[in-house]
Structure formats: C-alpha cells, structure tokens
Design a protein around this motif. Structure first.
Motif, mmCIF file in Angstrom:
data_model
loop_
_atom_site.group_PDB
_atom_site.id
_atom_site.type_symbol
_atom_site.label_atom_id
_atom_site.label_comp_id
_atom_site.label_asym_id
_atom_site.label_seq_id
_atom_site.Cartn_x
_atom_site.Cartn_y
_atom_site.Cartn_z
ATOM 1 N N GLU A 60 0.835 16.628 26.582
ATOM 2 C CA GLU A 60 2.059 15.899 26.898
ATOM 3 C C GLU A 60 2.422 16.215 28.343
ATOM 4 O O GLU A 60 2.785 17.349 28.670
ATOM 5 C CB GLU A 60 3.181 16.311 25.948
ATOM 6 C CG GLU A 60 2.919 15.880 24.527
ATOM 7 C CD GLU A 60 4.021 16.324 23.575
ATOM 8 O OE1 GLU A 60 5.153 16.570 24.037
ATOM 9 O OE2 GLU A 60 3.724 16.423 22.382
ATOM 10 N N PHE A 61 2.292 15.201 29.217
ATOM 11 C CA PHE A 61 2.535 15.351 30.644
ATOM 12 C C PHE A 61 3.692 14.464 31.080
ATOM 13 O O PHE A 61 3.917 13.399 30.505
ATOM 14 C CB PHE A 61 1.327 14.883 31.459
ATOM 15 C CG PHE A 61 0.167 15.830 31.491
ATOM 16 C CD1 PHE A 61 0.337 17.195 31.442
ATOM 17 C CD2 PHE A 61 -1.119 15.343 31.600
ATOM 18 C CE1 PHE A 61 -0.729 18.053 31.500
ATOM 19 C CE2 PHE A 61 -2.195 16.185 31.673
ATOM 20 C CZ PHE A 61 -2.005 17.554 31.617
ATOM 21 N N SER A 62 4.338 14.882 32.150
ATOM 22 C CA SER A 62 5.282 13.986 32.818
ATOM 23 C C SER A 62 4.463 12.999 33.645
ATOM 24 O O SER A 62 3.246 13.178 33.823
ATOM 25 C CB SER A 62 6.207 14.791 33.743
ATOM 26 O OG SER A 62 5.457 15.311 34.830
ATOM 27 N N ASP A 63 5.098 11.969 34.159
ATOM 28 C CA ASP A 63 4.392 11.008 35.020
ATOM 29 C C ASP A 63 3.787 11.708 36.231
ATOM 30 O O ASP A 63 2.657 11.420 36.624
ATOM 31 C CB ASP A 63 5.332 9.890 35.468
ATOM 32 C CG ASP A 63 5.687 8.932 34.338
ATOM 33 O OD1 ASP A 63 4.993 8.963 33.297
ATOM 34 O OD2 ASP A 63 6.646 8.159 34.505
ATOM 35 N N ASP A 64 4.540 12.630 36.834
ATOM 36 C CA ASP A 64 4.028 13.360 38.004
ATOM 37 C C ASP A 64 2.797 14.192 37.642
ATOM 38 O O ASP A 64 1.839 14.270 38.419
ATOM 39 C CB ASP A 64 5.117 14.262 38.594
ATOM 40 C CG ASP A 64 6.203 13.471 39.310
ATOM 41 O OD1 ASP A 64 5.954 12.288 39.661
ATOM 42 O OD2 ASP A 64 7.303 14.032 39.514
ATOM 43 N N GLN A 65 2.823 14.818 36.478
ATOM 44 C CA GLN A 65 1.668 15.615 36.055
ATOM 45 C C GLN A 65 0.446 14.727 35.810
ATOM 46 O O GLN A 65 -0.676 15.100 36.164
ATOM 47 C CB GLN A 65 2.008 16.418 34.794
ATOM 48 C CG GLN A 65 2.941 17.581 35.052
ATOM 49 C CD GLN A 65 3.378 18.243 33.764
ATOM 50 O OE1 GLN A 65 3.725 17.569 32.789
ATOM 51 N NE2 GLN A 65 3.375 19.569 33.755
ATOM 52 N N HIS A 66 0.646 13.566 35.210
ATOM 53 C CA HIS A 66 -0.467 12.631 35.003
ATOM 54 C C HIS A 66 -1.078 12.228 36.341
ATOM 55 O O HIS A 66 -2.305 12.222 36.500
ATOM 56 C CB HIS A 66 -0.006 11.370 34.261
ATOM 57 C CG HIS A 66 -0.064 11.494 32.785
ATOM 58 N ND1 HIS A 66 1.020 11.249 31.993
ATOM 59 C CD2 HIS A 66 -1.070 11.830 31.947
ATOM 60 C CE1 HIS A 66 0.690 11.432 30.725
ATOM 61 N NE2 HIS A 66 -0.574 11.788 30.681
ATOM 62 N N LEU A 67 -0.240 11.854 37.282
ATOM 63 C CA LEU A 67 -0.744 11.456 38.605
ATOM 64 C C LEU A 67 -1.485 12.592 39.279
ATOM 65 O O LEU A 67 -2.547 12.383 39.877
ATOM 66 C CB LEU A 67 0.413 10.973 39.494
ATOM 67 C CG LEU A 67 1.001 9.619 39.121
ATOM 68 C CD1 LEU A 67 2.272 9.355 39.923
ATOM 69 C CD2 LEU A 67 -0.011 8.514 39.327
#
Length: 142
Positions: A33-40
C-alpha cells in the motif's frame, strides 16, 4: 532466476522483484500500500540490475529477503508445456542438480522462442533434458 521480497517500515505489504540469469529485472509484483508519491518514486527508481537492489533497499529502510526458486518437477512440466512422456521425463529431471534444474526451467522460454523464430519444432521434454538443451543460452543463438 532470483526473486527478492522487500518489506519496509515506510509501507504496508510487500514488493517482489524477479531477476533473470543475467541479473536484469524481468518482473515485479507490488502488493504494498503506497501513496501516489511512493508509487512514482518506485517506478522512477526501480532496481533494474541485481547488483543495486541491496543498497537501494537500504535507502528506503527496507528488509530484503531472497525467495527460493521452486525447482520441483511440476514447475518444469508446467513451464515446458509440451506434456509428452512424463514417466520417462521425471526421472531424468530428478537426477539433475539444483543448478541444472534452475537452468532447465529458465531456458525453456528462450528455447521455445528460438524454435518458433527458426521454424523448428519443440523437442519433447525428455529429449530437452536428455540432450542437455538447457545448457545452451538460447537467447544468444540465431
């Protein structure tokens, strides 16, 4: 083929990285489970070579564990796909050491691609093992 599972205090869940025999990233499974920033960040900073994954994991406070490869006959049988002469093929496979079993599994797809690209039929799995076709790096053959 090598597989690594990454966990971290910075996210919930795991990320699995899969590397081929040459050490290149050939797949990953993100069930974290990632935030959008972590995914990027993950996409921009994927550890494309095996040699960089350990230092990379330390940057994100991660714990990296190698996941052992399943070298069972059933994995070979399903990967090969041409299901002929199982009773003669299985004892041949079981006589191989772990390195040869790993090669036999990893080189199935390159061998089958080589055969397709050169209009050749795929050998029965018994012949593939008996004649050591797995000893050839088919991705480099023309």
């Amino acid at each position: 083929m090598k597989k690594y599972m990454l966990t971290s205090v910075l996210f919930t869940g795991t990320v699995v990285f899969v590397y081929n025999a040459e050490g290149w990233l050939v797949g990953f499974d993100n069930s974290a489970e990632f935030s959008d920033d972590q995914h990027l960040w993950l996409i921009k900073n994927l550890p494309l070579k095996l040699g960089v994954i350990e230092p990379w994991s330390k940057k994100i406070k991660g714990t990296l564990k190698e996941v052992p490869m399943d070298l069972s006959f059933d994995v070979f049988w399903e990967t090969y796909g041409k299901k002929i002469n199982r009773l003669r093929t299985e004892p041949l496979y079981k006589k191989l050491d772990d390195t040869a079993k790993a090669l036999a599994i990893m080189r199935v797809k390159p061998y089958q691609t080589y055969c397709k690209n050169n209009n050749r039929g795929i050998a029965d799995p018994e012949k593939y093992l008996r004649n050591g076709y797995y000893d050839t790096d088919w991705s480099k053959e023309r």
